[in-house]
Design an enzyme around this catalytic site. Structure first.
Site, PDB file in Angstrom:
ATOM      1  N   ILE A 181       0.738  -1.236   0.000  1.00 33.35           N
ATOM      2  CA  ILE A 181       0.014  -0.105   0.078  1.00 33.35           C
ATOM      3  C   ILE A 181       0.895   1.243  -0.039  1.00 33.35           C
ATOM      4  O   ILE A 181       0.472   2.149  -0.774  1.00 33.35           O
ATOM      5  CB  ILE A 181      -0.871  -0.002   1.314  1.00 33.35           C
ATOM      6  CG1 ILE A 181      -1.960  -1.111   1.182  1.00 33.35           C
ATOM      7  CG2 ILE A 181      -1.607   1.245   1.277  1.00 33.35           C
ATOM      8  CD1 ILE A 181      -2.787  -1.482   2.439  1.00 33.35           C
ATOM      9  N   SER A 189       5.302   2.883   1.287  1.00 38.01           N
ATOM     10  CA  SER A 189       6.533   2.703   1.351  1.00 38.01           C
ATOM     11  C   SER A 189       7.244   3.732   2.087  1.00 38.01           C
ATOM     12  O   SER A 189       6.904   4.802   1.886  1.00 38.01           O
ATOM     13  CB  SER A 189       7.198   2.097   0.004  1.00 38.01           C
ATOM     14  OG  SER A 189       8.535   1.705   0.309  1.00 38.01           O
ATOM     15  N   GLY A 190       8.116   3.384   3.181  1.00 34.28           N
ATOM     16  CA  GLY A 190       8.716   4.575   3.708  1.00 34.28           C
ATOM     17  C   GLY A 190      10.432   4.157   3.939  1.00 34.28           C
ATOM     18  O   GLY A 190      10.816   3.161   3.322  1.00 34.28           O
ATOM     19  N   ASP A 248       2.087  13.173  17.542  1.00 28.83           N
ATOM     20  CA  ASP A 248       2.144  13.609  16.137  1.00 28.83           C
ATOM     21  C   ASP A 248       0.866  13.378  15.371  1.00 28.83           C
ATOM     22  O   ASP A 248       0.450  12.935  14.249  1.00 28.83           O
ATOM     23  CB  ASP A 248       2.957  12.537  15.451  1.00 28.83           C
ATOM     24  CG  ASP A 248       3.575  12.720  14.372  1.00 28.83           C
ATOM     25  OD1 ASP A 248       3.721  14.036  13.893  1.00 28.83           O
ATOM     26  OD2 ASP A 248       4.092  11.814  13.407  1.00 28.83           O
ATOM     27  N   GLY A 307      10.287   0.876   6.271  1.00 28.84           N
ATOM     28  CA  GLY A 307       9.068   0.027   6.154  1.00 28.84           C
ATOM     29  C   GLY A 307       8.336   0.084   5.237  1.00 28.84           C
ATOM     30  O   GLY A 307       8.476   1.125   4.261  1.00 28.84           O
TER      31      GLY A 307
END
Length: 573
Positions: free
Chosen positions: A294, A296-297, A408, A300
């Site tokens: 779904i 991507s970072g 956050d 992870g």
């Protein structure tokens, strides 16, 4: 290094960036990498700084060596402030698209662009030997540089020189505010800034400024040295080290004995994976089925999949070392999510905490993030803004009563399920408050961050209330807060100048009042989510009724006209 290679490097880990920098040094052959402790020192430098530093710093220059030297000087004498001043070239006209603008402009535009091109050429000639800023030339700096060149062309008097000021010192409350005030006292304009905290409680702050009216670098160094010496003395290393030694999770005193015993293990998050007691939330990786990625970072990926036949979202960590901050945040998120269950908080299903299969499994939120929804749907109806705000208040009220601070809160961390219910997500930086409810770490996202968090002052759960106000403005306008500024410029403005987003003229007074109350400078004056929940529910109810009346009014008028028309013809007969 090519642009494609640079982009690929940004996706790599901090360790890989460090290795790439060391390889650059080997290729240039200007440093003896075999000297005792040299390579280890560079690796330690990267290790003590956040990953954001590694991803943003220019590894093709010697800036990293300078940063390491400044931090080491500050460590050698924590009572002093170490700094460096240099001229920098912020222009990157080769990528500005100037030629394409010349192709389509009018005659007047062509003449103006030609003059700008000549000014740019003069600037490049004058600054061709100057280094680029340590963190690149952003569009913000390019815009400022272009503006300065325009002034120089019109008046031939403006000083278009940009300076980079790098400061290393012991980290302490209000440091960013005090440094920016010091630069402001010298009539310097802060064009861009980058702030980093090390794991051993030091701060590295890099400012790009202009507007200096003195003779040059040496003159600026002398005046700046005098100004920095006027700063309050840093806190003692003993106190600083004691603060650093405090655990990141503190257990509230009022927890029942049984829950308190279980939570004591959560106080040491690294032990979550190694506990020998069976946990019903620890999942078998074999039971998780992955379907599609779904998102991507940096550390992870997020997948859609199933667990025991249930549709789920799977957050996977990759290339994470056991002793890294990312691993600790992963375990922290597991520890927090195990404790919460509410309709407006994303439901935690379980986790795999044994390497190499590190992942957290949540309920799948088919509607995606509110941030993405706004980008697709456009301007949200007022009733939807208030509905989202109400549901966020309900979830945050629950979290705060459980002594959990999110830290956050923003539209990107609000998700929507298939029924349209909004739920709070991403607890990677959330924390449990202790009995005093006081925290000091700077965390979150600058544009949404409360002033007391930016300043490293002690703060409580009301920091989330400030972020909620900025989030409501974000929902109402569909825009990023302070989008014309860099994140750190916005942070400096919030703290130093009382900067807040401009409330649109068409915003109902009730909602405007909520935002103003929530983003007050004094956290004690901000309302609690328990109060906000009631206010938002009333506003939502009233707005729905107004929208329903507007929707039915045209139909009623049409019926009236029809009846009047038929009645008129009958009387005529």
């Amino acid at each position: 290094m090519t642009e494609a290679a640079s982009e690929q490097l940004r996706r790599k880990s901090k360790q890989q960036v460090c290795e790439a920098f060391l390889q650059n040094l080997r290729d240039k052959k200007n440093f003896d990498l075999d000297a005792p402790g040299f390579v280890e020192g560079i690796k330690q430098h990267f290790q003590t700084l956040p990953t954001r530093y590694a991803l943003d710093v220019n590894i093709n220059s010697y800036d990293i060596i300078n940063h390491q030297s400044l931090l080491n000087s500050a460590r050698a004498d924590p009572s002093a402030v170490s700094f460096q001043v240099r001229k920098v070239d912020v222009s990157f006209y080769g990528n500005s698209g100037m030629s394409s603008q010349l192709s389509f402009g009018s005659v007047g535009t062509l003449l103006a662009e030609a003059a700008s091109a000549q000014a740019a050429a003069r600037s490049l000639s004058r600054h061709k030997s100057l280094p680029r800023p340590a963190f690149g030339s952003s569009p913000n700096l390019f815009s400022l540089s272009s503006s300065a060149l325009s002034e120089e062309r019109d008046r031939n008097t403006a000083d278009t020189t940009f300076y980079e000021i790098t400061i290393a010192s012991v980290d302490q409350p209000k440091l960013l505010c005090r440094l920016s005030e010091s630069l402001g006292d010298l009539n310097l304009n802060i064009c861009e800034a980058h702030a980093f905290n090390t794991t051993d409680r030091f701060s590295l702050d890099v400012f790009v400024v202009n507007g200096w009216s003195g003779e040059g670098v040496e003159d600026l160094e002398e005046v700046l040295s005098e100004r920095l010496q006027q700063l309050p003395a840093p806190t003692s290393r003993q106190n600083s080290d004691a603060a650093a030694a405090q655990p990141s999770v503190v257990i509230p005193d009022e927890l029942p004995t049984e829950e308190r015993s279980k939570s004591t293990e959560e106080q040491r998050p690294a032990e979550v994976a190694s506990t020998s007691a069976p946990d019903d939330w620890e999942l078998d990786p074999a039971d998780i089925v992955f379907e599609e990625k779904i998102a991507s970072g940096a550390f992870g990926d997020l997948y859609k999949g199933t667990y025991c036949g249930q549709e789920v979202a799977i957050k996977i960590l990759r290339n994470v070392h056991t002793d890294s901050q990312q691993y600790q945040e992963f375990l922290q998120e597991v520890a927090i999510m195990r404790k919460v269950r509410h309709k407006n908080v994303v439901q935690f299903i379980g986790a795999c905490t044994k390497k190499p299969n590190l992942c957290i499994v949540f309920e799948f939120m088919a509607g995606g993030s509110i941030y993405d929804y706004m980008r697709k749907a456009g301007q949200l109806k007022l009733s939807l803004v208030l509905k989202i705000g109400t549901e966020v208040c309900r979830g945050m009220d629950y979290l705060h009563k459980r002594k959990i601070v999110h830290r956050d809160l923003k539209a990107a961390n609000l998700l929507m399920d298939e029924t349209g219910t909004v739920k709070i997500a991403d607890f990677g930086v959330a924390r449990v408050m202790n009995s005093t409810g006081v925290m000091t770490a700077e965390t979150g996202t600058y544009r949404w961050m409360a002033p007391e968090v930016i300043e490293h002052n002690p703060y409580r759960e009301k920091a989330d209330v400030f972020s909620f106000a900025i989030t409501m403005w974000e929902l109402l306008t569909g825009r990023v807060p302070y989008e014309e500024m860099t994140p750190l410029q916005a942070a400096v403005g919030v703290v130093q100048k009382g900067l807040r987003p401009v409330i649109p003229a068409n915003c109902p007074e009730g909602l405007a009042s909520v935002m103003r109350d929530c983003w007050q400078r004094d956290a004690r004056q901000r309302p609690a989510f328990e109060q906000l929940k009631v206010r938002l529910e009333e506003l939502w109810r009233a707005t729905r009724q107004q929208e329903e009346r507007r929707a039915t009014t045209p139909g009623l008028l049409s019926k009236l006209r029809k009846n009047m028309g038929s009645g008129g013809s009958g009387s005529g007969r």
